[in-house]
Design a protein around this motif. Sequence first.
Motif, short mmCIF file in Angstrom:
data_model
loop_
_atom_site.label_atom_id
_atom_site.label_comp_id
_atom_site.label_asym_id
_atom_site.label_seq_id
_atom_site.Cartn_x
_atom_site.Cartn_y
_atom_site.Cartn_z
N THR A 16 0.89 -1.29 -0.06
CA THR A 16 -0.01 0.02 0.09
C THR A 16 0.66 1.46 -0.18
OG1 THR A 16 -1.67 -1.16 1.06
CG2 THR A 16 -1.84 1.18 1.08
N ILE A 17 1.83 1.08 0.80
CA ILE A 17 2.78 2.43 0.96
C ILE A 17 3.49 2.56 -0.37
CG2 ILE A 17 5.00 3.28 1.98
CD1 ILE A 17 3.73 1.84 4.50
N ILE A 18 3.95 1.64 -1.05
CA ILE A 18 4.48 1.67 -2.17
C ILE A 18 3.63 2.11 -3.39
CG2 ILE A 18 5.86 0.23 -4.19
CD1 ILE A 18 6.99 -1.52 -1.80
N SER A 19 2.39 1.65 -3.53
CA SER A 19 1.69 2.18 -4.57
C SER A 19 1.36 3.41 -4.42
CB SER A 19 0.53 1.12 -4.43
OG SER A 19 -0.44 1.65 -3.36
N GLN A 20 1.28 4.20 -3.09
CA GLN A 20 0.94 5.37 -2.80
C GLN A 20 2.41 6.28 -2.96
OE1 GLN A 20 0.03 5.51 1.53
NE2 GLN A 20 -2.14 4.97 1.01
N PHE A 21 3.33 6.00 -3.04
CA PHE A 21 4.47 6.53 -3.32
C PHE A 21 4.60 6.81 -4.95
CE2 PHE A 21 6.60 6.16 0.95
CZ PHE A 21 7.07 7.51 1.07
N GLU A 22 4.06 5.59 -5.63
CA GLU A 22 4.19 5.52 -7.08
C GLU A 22 3.23 6.59 -7.52
OE1 GLU A 22 3.53 1.38 -7.99
OE2 GLU A 22 5.69 0.97 -7.93
N GLU A 23 2.01 6.78 -6.92
CA GLU A 23 1.30 7.66 -7.36
C GLU A 23 1.60 9.11 -7.34
OE1 GLU A 23 -1.77 7.64 -8.80
OE2 GLU A 23 -1.27 5.37 -9.12
N MET A 24 2.41 9.28 -6.14
CA MET A 24 2.97 10.59 -5.66
C MET A 24 4.14 10.64 -6.70
SD MET A 24 3.01 10.46 -1.45
CE MET A 24 4.46 11.62 -1.34
N LYS A 25 4.88 9.83 -7.07
CA LYS A 25 5.92 10.24 -8.08
C LYS A 25 5.22 10.47 -9.64
CE LYS A 25 9.32 7.37 -10.52
NZ LYS A 25 10.07 6.07 -11.04
N LYS A 26 4.24 9.95 -9.80
CA LYS A 26 3.61 10.30 -11.22
C LYS A 26 2.91 11.76 -11.16
CE LYS A 26 1.71 5.56 -12.23
NZ LYS A 26 0.51 4.80 -12.20
N ASP A 27 2.53 11.92 -9.67
CA ASP A 27 2.01 13.46 -9.88
C ASP A 27 3.13 14.37 -9.94
OD1 ASP A 27 -0.53 12.37 -9.48
OD2 ASP A 27 -0.81 12.72 -7.41
N LEU A 28 4.25 14.10 -9.29
CA LEU A 28 5.45 14.84 -9.41
C LEU A 28 6.01 15.00 -10.74
CD1 LEU A 28 7.33 16.53 -7.72
CD2 LEU A 28 8.67 14.49 -7.42
N LEU A 29 6.02 14.02 -11.35
CA LEU A 29 6.50 14.22 -12.84
C LEU A 29 5.65 14.96 -13.75
CD1 LEU A 29 7.68 10.28 -13.32
CD2 LEU A 29 8.98 12.47 -13.20
N PHE A 30 4.50 14.77 -13.19
CA PHE A 30 3.31 15.58 -14.13
C PHE A 30 3.52 16.98 -13.97
CE2 PHE A 30 -0.72 17.66 -14.63
CZ PHE A 30 -1.02 17.43 -15.83
N ILE A 31 3.75 17.31 -12.55
CA ILE A 31 3.92 18.79 -12.32
C ILE A 31 5.23 19.49 -12.87
CG2 ILE A 31 4.28 20.29 -10.37
CD1 ILE A 31 2.53 18.63 -8.77
N SER A 85 6.70 17.98 -15.72
CA SER A 85 6.65 18.39 -16.91
C SER A 85 5.90 19.49 -17.24
CB SER A 85 6.08 17.06 -17.59
OG SER A 85 4.73 16.95 -17.13
N GLU A 86 4.79 19.97 -16.60
CA GLU A 86 3.91 21.06 -16.97
C GLU A 86 4.67 22.21 -16.71
OE1 GLU A 86 0.43 21.67 -17.63
OE2 GLU A 86 0.81 19.61 -18.30
N SER A 87 5.74 22.16 -15.61
CA SER A 87 6.42 23.36 -15.43
C SER A 87 7.45 23.66 -16.46
CB SER A 87 7.21 23.11 -14.06
OG SER A 87 6.50 23.10 -12.95
N ALA A 88 8.01 22.67 -16.75
CA ALA A 88 9.12 22.67 -17.99
C ALA A 88 8.44 23.24 -19.15
CB ALA A 88 9.80 21.29 -18.33
N GLU A 89 7.27 22.75 -19.58
CA GLU A 89 6.51 23.06 -20.82
C GLU A 89 6.31 24.82 -20.56
OE1 GLU A 89 2.83 20.96 -21.22
OE2 GLU A 89 4.03 19.19 -21.84
N GLN A 90 5.91 25.10 -19.42
CA GLN A 90 5.86 26.74 -19.14
C GLN A 90 6.64 27.41 -19.21
OE1 GLN A 90 2.92 26.83 -16.10
NE2 GLN A 90 1.32 25.72 -17.05
N GLY A 91 8.07 26.70 -19.03
CA GLY A 91 9.40 27.63 -18.91
C GLY A 91 9.50 28.05 -17.45
N ILE A 92 9.04 27.55 -16.52
CA ILE A 92 9.35 27.95 -15.03
C ILE A 92 10.54 27.16 -14.61
CG2 ILE A 92 8.11 27.71 -12.70
CD1 ILE A 92 5.44 27.57 -13.94
#
Length: 111
Positions: A87-102, A104-111
């Motif tokens: 359960t802990i591992i799957s929660q960390f994996e979800e957090m990792k996906k969210d962080l990678l999304f954030i 990538s969004e920041s990189a696209e916006q040039g932040i």
Amino acid sequence: MAKYTDEQIRNFPKITCKIAADYLGIAPMAISIGMRNDLLPIGFAIHTEDKYTDSWRYQIIDERLIAYKHGKMTNIQIQNIEKNLNTIISQFEEMKKDLLFILSESAEQGI
């Protein structure tokens, strides 16, 4: 057969099937087969299979081995621990996906 104390088991940098077998007073093959079939809750049997190899590695955890020898750890306890870890591992994996999304969004916006 060599016999090891609990303290000696704790001090090994890696516990092999031979060491665990000597400690428990059983055959090394019983350790590996027991771990492969999830019948011996002292660690993990990791199966590696690819085009060229088919092998097993064993990660024996000192405190699980000691608890098992002294009858203080049951399969139910192990299953509960592993379920919580999954359960802990799957929660960390979800957090990792969210962080990678954030990121990538920041990189696209040039932040």
